[in-house]
Design a protein around this motif. Structure first.
Motif, PDB file in Angstrom:
ATOM      1  N   GLY A   2       0.831  -1.191   0.000  1.00 55.45           N
ATOM      2  CA  GLY A   2       0.000   0.000   0.000  1.00 55.45           C
ATOM      3  C   GLY A   2       0.866   1.240   0.000  1.00 55.45           C
ATOM      4  O   GLY A   2       2.092   1.160  -0.007  1.00 55.45           O
ATOM      5  N   TRP A   3       0.211   2.381  -0.012  1.00 58.28           N
ATOM      6  CA  TRP A   3       0.914   3.667  -0.041  1.00 58.28           C
ATOM      7  C   TRP A   3       0.350   4.550   1.049  1.00 58.28           C
ATOM      8  O   TRP A   3      -0.846   4.502   1.343  1.00 58.28           O
ATOM      9  N   THR A  31       4.496  19.000  -5.065  1.00 55.36           N
ATOM     10  CA  THR A  31       4.634  17.556  -5.241  1.00 55.36           C
ATOM     11  C   THR A  31       4.150  16.846  -3.985  1.00 55.36           C
ATOM     12  O   THR A  31       4.540  17.224  -2.873  1.00 55.36           O
ATOM     13  N   ALA A  32       3.309  15.836  -4.143  1.00 56.45           N
ATOM     14  CA  ALA A  32       2.893  14.986  -3.025  1.00 56.45           C
ATOM     15  C   ALA A  32       3.869  13.819  -2.937  1.00 56.45           C
ATOM     16  O   ALA A  32       4.159  13.177  -3.943  1.00 56.45           O
ATOM     17  N   VAL A  33       4.366  13.550  -1.738  1.00 50.93           N
ATOM     18  CA  VAL A  33       5.326  12.466  -1.526  1.00 50.93           C
ATOM     19  C   VAL A  33       4.613  11.336  -0.788  1.00 50.93           C
ATOM     20  O   VAL A  33       3.997  11.556   0.258  1.00 50.93           O
ATOM     21  N   PHE A  34       4.725  10.130  -1.344  1.00 49.96           N
ATOM     22  CA  PHE A  34       4.126   8.940  -0.740  1.00 49.96           C
ATOM     23  C   PHE A  34       5.208   7.899  -0.499  1.00 49.96           C
ATOM     24  O   PHE A  34       6.191   7.841  -1.235  1.00 49.96           O
ATOM     25  N   ALA A  35       5.027   7.080   0.523  1.00 49.41           N
ATOM     26  CA  ALA A  35       5.945   5.976   0.807  1.00 49.41           C
ATOM     27  C   ALA A  35       5.174   4.667   0.680  1.00 49.41           C
ATOM     28  O   ALA A  35       4.018   4.570   1.095  1.00 49.41           O
ATOM     29  N   GLN A  36       5.826   3.693   0.104  1.00 49.10           N
ATOM     30  CA  GLN A  36       5.200   2.385  -0.063  1.00 49.10           C
ATOM     31  C   GLN A  36       5.474   1.552   1.180  1.00 49.10           C
ATOM     32  O   GLN A  36       6.555   1.596   1.752  1.00 49.10           O
TER      33      GLN A  36
END
Length: 55
Positions: A2-3, A31-36
């Motif tokens: 998931g993120w 910019t939106a930053v997401f982590a997996q």
């Protein structure tokens, strides 16, 4: 898997507010930053065997 949301990058600045309010008084890069992340699912399975009894 998931993120999840980590933060915003507004130009060179990192912002963690969500939602983020931005005044667009000039050109800006946002910019939106997401982590997996790994989502672990635990399951339990039990198998029962029938035993035949003969007399």
């Amino acid at each position: 898997m998931g993120w999840e949301f980590v933060n915003w990058l507004v130009g060179e600045a990192e912002e963690t507010d969500n939602p983020l309010e931005i005044t667009m008084d000039s050109d800006k890069t946002v910019t939106a930053v997401f982590a997996q992340f790994l989502r672990r699912v635990h399951t339990y399975h039990q198998h029962h065997r029938r035993r035949n009894s003969y007399s």
